[in-house]
Design a protein around this motif. Sequence first.
Motif, PDB file in Angstrom:
ATOM      1  N   LEU A   1       0.869  -1.188   0.000  1.00 24.07           N
ATOM      2  CA  LEU A   1       0.000   0.000   0.000  1.00 24.07           C
ATOM      3  C   LEU A   1       0.900   1.230   0.000  1.00 24.07           C
ATOM      4  O   LEU A   1       1.773   1.344   0.866  1.00 24.07           O
ATOM      5  N   ILE A   2       0.699   2.131  -0.963  1.00 22.44           N
ATOM      6  CA  ILE A   2       1.373   3.438  -0.894  1.00 22.44           C
ATOM      7  C   ILE A   2       0.356   4.416  -0.328  1.00 22.44           C
ATOM      8  O   ILE A   2      -0.712   4.627  -0.929  1.00 22.44           O
ATOM      9  N   ASP A   3       0.654   5.005   0.829  1.00 23.36           N
ATOM     10  CA  ASP A   3      -0.286   5.964   1.409  1.00 23.36           C
ATOM     11  C   ASP A   3       0.242   7.389   1.286  1.00 23.36           C
ATOM     12  O   ASP A   3       1.320   7.716   1.779  1.00 23.36           O
ATOM     13  N   LEU A   4      -0.570   8.234   0.644  1.00 22.38           N
ATOM     14  CA  LEU A   4      -0.235   9.654   0.470  1.00 22.38           C
ATOM     15  C   LEU A   4      -1.514  10.439   0.729  1.00 22.38           C
ATOM     16  O   LEU A   4      -2.121  10.985  -0.202  1.00 22.38           O
ATOM     17  N   THR A   5      -1.968  10.435   1.979  1.00 19.98           N
ATOM     18  CA  THR A   5      -3.259  11.051   2.296  1.00 19.98           C
ATOM     19  C   THR A   5      -3.094  12.138   3.362  1.00 19.98           C
ATOM     20  O   THR A   5      -2.456  13.160   3.105  1.00 19.98           O
ATOM     21  N   THR A   6      -3.663  11.903   4.524  1.00 18.89           N
ATOM     22  CA  THR A   6      -3.598  12.887   5.616  1.00 18.89           C
ATOM     23  C   THR A   6      -3.141  12.149   6.879  1.00 18.89           C
ATOM     24  O   THR A   6      -3.270  10.918   6.959  1.00 18.89           O
ATOM     25  N   PRO A   7      -2.632  12.897   7.871  1.00 16.18           N
ATOM     26  CA  PRO A   7      -2.105  12.208   9.061  1.00 16.18           C
ATOM     27  C   PRO A   7      -3.086  11.197   9.675  1.00 16.18           C
ATOM     28  O   PRO A   7      -2.722  10.043   9.912  1.00 16.18           O
ATOM     29  N   ASP A   8      -4.335  11.593   9.908  1.00 11.31           N
ATOM     30  CA  ASP A   8      -5.299  10.691  10.572  1.00 11.31           C
ATOM     31  C   ASP A   8      -5.589   9.464   9.714  1.00 11.31           C
ATOM     32  O   ASP A   8      -5.569   8.327  10.185  1.00 11.31           O
ATOM     33  N   ASN A   9      -5.883   9.713   8.427  1.00 10.46           N
ATOM     34  CA  ASN A   9      -6.241   8.595   7.545  1.00 10.46           C
ATOM     35  C   ASN A   9      -5.037   7.718   7.211  1.00 10.46           C
ATOM     36  O   ASN A   9      -5.164   6.495   7.090  1.00 10.46           O
ATOM     37  N   GLY A  10      -3.881   8.334   7.075  1.00  9.98           N
ATOM     38  CA  GLY A  10      -2.671   7.559   6.780  1.00  9.98           C
ATOM     39  C   GLY A  10      -2.366   6.555   7.881  1.00  9.98           C
ATOM     40  O   GLY A  10      -1.987   5.406   7.618  1.00  9.98           O
ATOM     41  N   TYR A  11      -2.584   6.983   9.109  1.00  7.92           N
ATOM     42  CA  TYR A  11      -2.342   6.091  10.252  1.00  7.92           C
ATOM     43  C   TYR A  11      -3.344   4.919  10.227  1.00  7.92           C
ATOM     44  O   TYR A  11      -2.953   3.745  10.371  1.00  7.92           O
ATOM     45  N   ILE A  12      -4.610   5.225   9.965  1.00  6.98           N
ATOM     46  CA  ILE A  12      -5.639   4.172   9.912  1.00  6.98           C
ATOM     47  C   ILE A  12      -5.322   3.195   8.770  1.00  6.98           C
ATOM     48  O   ILE A  12      -5.356   1.971   8.948  1.00  6.98           O
ATOM     49  N   HIS A  13      -4.974   3.730   7.607  1.00  9.17           N
ATOM     50  CA  HIS A  13      -4.685   2.877   6.441  1.00  9.17           C
ATOM     51  C   HIS A  13      -3.474   1.975   6.711  1.00  9.17           C
ATOM     52  O   HIS A  13      -3.453   0.809   6.308  1.00  9.17           O
ATOM     53  N   THR A  14      -2.459   2.537   7.359  1.00  8.77           N
ATOM     54  CA  THR A  14      -1.233   1.752   7.618  1.00  8.77           C
ATOM     55  C   THR A  14      -1.556   0.579   8.533  1.00  8.77           C
ATOM     56  O   THR A  14      -1.111  -0.562   8.305  1.00  8.77           O
ATOM     57  N   LYS A  15      -2.367   0.848   9.554  1.00  6.46           N
ATOM     58  CA  LYS A  15      -2.755  -0.246  10.469  1.00  6.46           C
ATOM     59  C   LYS A  15      -3.587  -1.302   9.740  1.00  6.46           C
ATOM     60  O   LYS A  15      -3.362  -2.506   9.886  1.00  6.46           O
ATOM     61  N   LEU A  16      -4.533  -0.823   8.931  1.00  2.86           N
ATOM     62  CA  LEU A  16      -5.378  -1.768   8.179  1.00  2.86           C
ATOM     63  C   LEU A  16      -4.522  -2.624   7.246  1.00  2.86           C
ATOM     64  O   LEU A  16      -4.747  -3.835   7.115  1.00  2.86           O
ATOM     65  N   ALA A  17      -3.549  -1.992   6.601  1.00  7.56           N
ATOM     66  CA  ALA A  17      -2.687  -2.744   5.672  1.00  7.56           C
ATOM     67  C   ALA A  17      -1.953  -3.843   6.441  1.00  7.56           C
ATOM     68  O   ALA A  17      -1.971  -5.022   6.029  1.00  7.56           O
TER      69      ALA A  17
END
Length: 266
Positions: free
Chosen positions: A73-89
Amino acid sequence: METIKVIVAGPRGKMGSEALNMIQREQHLSLAACIDRENDGINVKDIHGLPDLDALIYTDAEACLNEVEADVLIDLTTPDNGYIHTKLALNNGVRPVVGTTGFTQEQLQELTSLAEEKQLGTVIAPNFAIGAVLMMQFSKWAAKHFPDVEIIEKHHDQKLDAPSGTAVKTAELIKEVRNPHHQGHKDEKETLPGARGADEEGMRIHSMRLPGLVAHQEVVFGGLGETLTIKHDSIHRESFMSGVKLAVEKAVELDTLVYGLEHLLD
Ligand SMILES: NC(=O)C1=CN([C@@H]2O[C@H](COP(=O)(O)OP(=O)(O)OC[C@H]3O[C@@H](n4cnc5c(N)ncnc54)[C@H](OP(=O)(O)O)[C@@H]3O)[C@@H](O)[C@H]2O)C=CC1
Ligand SMILES: O=C(O)C1=N[C@H](C(=O)O)C[C@H](O)C1
């Protein structure tokens, strides 16, 4: 090299759209899906302005990371959403490559533990530009000889976090070699609050936000009768893409979290 299947979160953003262009150029990378805030189920190629890539857009990050077969997963979003996405990944066996900045120390620690527990390569890099990585390394070296230092970072006015991730990382590297101490006159007083910038163990960090800027940083050192300035400018977001590509390639080989692109360079 085997094809690496990539999900991109934030595909319409300034960085996300550059990442899609990079994936389109690289034969060993393929776009598996995108996580966006709108247009659920639509193909990327049907969205005006995005490259002609075949992959569905999901608005539900959890469903995407659960259903789509992907390596990274490449995450380039916002601090709050990036953290959620990283955990989900990590919880779905997908290796995160995170450019999103503004994570807290607690969040970074939690993600480091989770990556270790899952044994999944993860790269969190506050700056993917090779020049910026060198600027940070040179600054750490200079701070051994010049302990009085101020960081001035300058960014476009749409940036959400201040100071920038790069400034935070630069300060962390300098702190490894600099003893905490006050800088400036001992009786110094701010007549306008904030005039001296943020205070990190006595080192000052100043954040400038203006239209027209991209991403720039100066690290200014002062000594007896001399100053030294180490400066880096990203004048186009293409500057970040060789670092993103390298991080994707390395993430599939690693089994822990790496914070900073310097750990992936020779
Ligand atoms: N590490 C590095 O080298 C670099 C890091 N960055 C960092 O990358 C991040 C993105 O920067 P930039 O591209 O300039 O910002 P942009 O605002 O241009 O892009 C962010 C995108 O993320 C989207 N987004 C927000 N929330 C979600 C969500 N929940 N799911 C999916 N997409 C979402 C936004 O959509 P919407 O428009 O609808 O809000 C937007 O399209 C920032 O944290 C920045 O600091 C930037 C440059 C280099
Ligand atoms: O938001 C940006 O644009 C950038 N963010 C990163 C940061 O916070 O350091 C990297 C680069 O400076 C561009």
